[in-house]
Design a protein around this motif. Structure first.
Motif, PDB file in Angstrom:
ATOM      1  N   VAL A  88      36.088  54.296  89.388  1.00  0.00           N
ATOM      2  CA  VAL A  88      36.374  53.002  90.022  1.00  0.00           C
ATOM      3  C   VAL A  88      36.047  51.864  89.068  1.00  0.00           C
ATOM      4  O   VAL A  88      36.818  50.896  88.943  1.00  0.00           O
ATOM      5  CB  VAL A  88      35.590  52.864  91.344  1.00  0.00           C
ATOM      6  N   TYR A  89      34.939  51.958  88.369  1.00  0.00           N
ATOM      7  CA  TYR A  89      34.549  50.925  87.407  1.00  0.00           C
ATOM      8  C   TYR A  89      35.579  50.818  86.286  1.00  0.00           C
ATOM      9  O   TYR A  89      35.963  49.719  85.882  1.00  0.00           O
ATOM     10  CB  TYR A  89      33.164  51.244  86.836  1.00  0.00           C
ATOM     11  N   ALA A  90      36.046  51.947  85.772  1.00  0.00           N
ATOM     12  CA  ALA A  90      37.044  51.929  84.704  1.00  0.00           C
ATOM     13  C   ALA A  90      38.356  51.329  85.183  1.00  0.00           C
ATOM     14  O   ALA A  90      38.997  50.557  84.459  1.00  0.00           O
ATOM     15  CB  ALA A  90      37.264  53.348  84.178  1.00  0.00           C
ATOM     16  N   MET A  91      38.761  51.650  86.404  1.00  0.00           N
ATOM     17  CA  MET A  91      40.005  51.076  86.936  1.00  0.00           C
ATOM     18  C   MET A  91      39.893  49.567  87.128  1.00  0.00           C
ATOM     19  O   MET A  91      40.816  48.823  86.806  1.00  0.00           O
ATOM     20  CB  MET A  91      40.369  51.763  88.259  1.00  0.00           C
ATOM     21  N   LEU A  92      38.753  49.104  87.636  1.00  0.00           N
ATOM     22  CA  LEU A  92      38.555  47.667  87.811  1.00  0.00           C
ATOM     23  C   LEU A  92      38.474  46.946  86.465  1.00  0.00           C
ATOM     24  O   LEU A  92      38.985  45.831  86.321  1.00  0.00           O
ATOM     25  CB  LEU A  92      37.301  47.404  88.637  1.00  0.00           C
ATOM     26  N   THR A  93      37.825  47.565  85.488  1.00  0.00           N
ATOM     27  CA  THR A  93      37.759  46.973  84.153  1.00  0.00           C
ATOM     28  C   THR A  93      39.142  46.846  83.545  1.00  0.00           C
ATOM     29  O   THR A  93      39.475  45.824  82.942  1.00  0.00           O
ATOM     30  CB  THR A  93      36.851  47.820  83.242  1.00  0.00           C
ATOM     31  N   LEU A  94      39.949  47.859  83.725  1.00  0.00           N
ATOM     32  CA  LEU A  94      41.314  47.813  83.223  1.00  0.00           C
ATOM     33  C   LEU A  94      42.122  46.739  83.951  1.00  0.00           C
ATOM     34  O   LEU A  94      42.831  45.951  83.316  1.00  0.00           O
ATOM     35  CB  LEU A  94      41.980  49.172  83.422  1.00  0.00           C
ATOM     36  N   ALA A  95      42.013  46.692  85.278  1.00  0.00           N
ATOM     37  CA  ALA A  95      42.817  45.769  86.080  1.00  0.00           C
ATOM     38  C   ALA A  95      42.412  44.313  85.888  1.00  0.00           C
ATOM     39  O   ALA A  95      43.273  43.430  85.857  1.00  0.00           O
ATOM     40  CB  ALA A  95      42.712  46.148  87.554  1.00  0.00           C
ATOM     41  N   PHE A  96      41.130  44.031  85.762  1.00  0.00           N
ATOM     42  CA  PHE A  96      40.674  42.645  85.712  1.00  0.00           C
ATOM     43  C   PHE A  96      40.111  42.214  84.363  1.00  0.00           C
ATOM     44  O   PHE A  96      39.690  41.067  84.211  1.00  0.00           O
ATOM     45  CB  PHE A  96      39.613  42.405  86.798  1.00  0.00           C
ATOM     46  N   GLY A  97      40.109  43.100  83.378  1.00  0.00           N
ATOM     47  CA  GLY A  97      39.595  42.746  82.064  1.00  0.00           C
ATOM     48  C   GLY A  97      40.588  42.962  80.952  1.00  0.00           C
ATOM     49  O   GLY A  97      40.963  42.032  80.243  1.00  0.00           O
ATOM     50  N   VAL A  98      41.055  44.170  80.815  1.00  0.00           N
ATOM     51  CA  VAL A  98      41.919  44.522  79.679  1.00  0.00           C
ATOM     52  C   VAL A  98      43.348  44.015  79.878  1.00  0.00           C
ATOM     53  O   VAL A  98      43.920  43.390  78.992  1.00  0.00           O
ATOM     54  CB  VAL A  98      41.897  46.051  79.450  1.00  0.00           C
ATOM     55  N   LEU A  99      43.923  44.289  81.029  1.00  0.00           N
ATOM     56  CA  LEU A  99      45.316  43.896  81.268  1.00  0.00           C
ATOM     57  C   LEU A  99      45.528  42.379  81.235  1.00  0.00           C
ATOM     58  O   LEU A  99      46.485  41.920  80.606  1.00  0.00           O
ATOM     59  CB  LEU A  99      45.822  44.506  82.575  1.00  0.00           C
ATOM     60  N   PRO A 100      44.660  41.559  81.847  1.00  0.00           N
ATOM     61  CA  PRO A 100      44.832  40.112  81.700  1.00  0.00           C
ATOM     62  C   PRO A 100      44.694  39.622  80.252  1.00  0.00           C
ATOM     63  O   PRO A 100      45.382  38.690  79.834  1.00  0.00           O
ATOM     64  CB  PRO A 100      43.740  39.520  82.585  1.00  0.00           C
ATOM     65  N   ALA A 101      43.826  40.256  79.494  1.00  0.00           N
ATOM     66  CA  ALA A 101      43.676  39.870  78.089  1.00  0.00           C
ATOM     67  C   ALA A 101      44.932  40.201  77.299  1.00  0.00           C
ATOM     68  O   ALA A 101      45.395  39.402  76.473  1.00  0.00           O
ATOM     69  CB  ALA A 101      42.472  40.571  77.477  1.00  0.00           C
TER      70      ALA A 101
END
Length: 62
Positions: free
Chosen positions: A8-21
């Motif tokens: 869940v943490y990895a999915m949230l990091t991807l959704a709200f950290g990596v993809l917006p960047a």
């Protein structure tokens, strides 16, 4: 239990950290009509060149 948290943490990091960047980087190199513009859209000034914008003059050594 901890694997579920990590997933869940990895999915949230991807959704709200990596993809917006990545989207911001894509927008930085996109022209107004939606085509690829390359580095032509980036500012051409630098502190070292002495061509600083007016709002940036406090940090310039020009």
């Amino acid at each position: 239990m901890s694997y579920a948290f990590v997933v869940v943490y990895a999915m949230l990091t991807l959704a709200f950290g990596v993809l917006p960047a990545l989207y911001a980087v894509e927008l930085a190199f996109t022209s107004a009509d939606g085509g690829f513009a390359g580095p032509a859209t980036l500012p051409r000034w630098s502190v070292a060149s002495g061509s600083c914008p007016r709002w940036h003059m406090s940090a310039c050594t020009c």
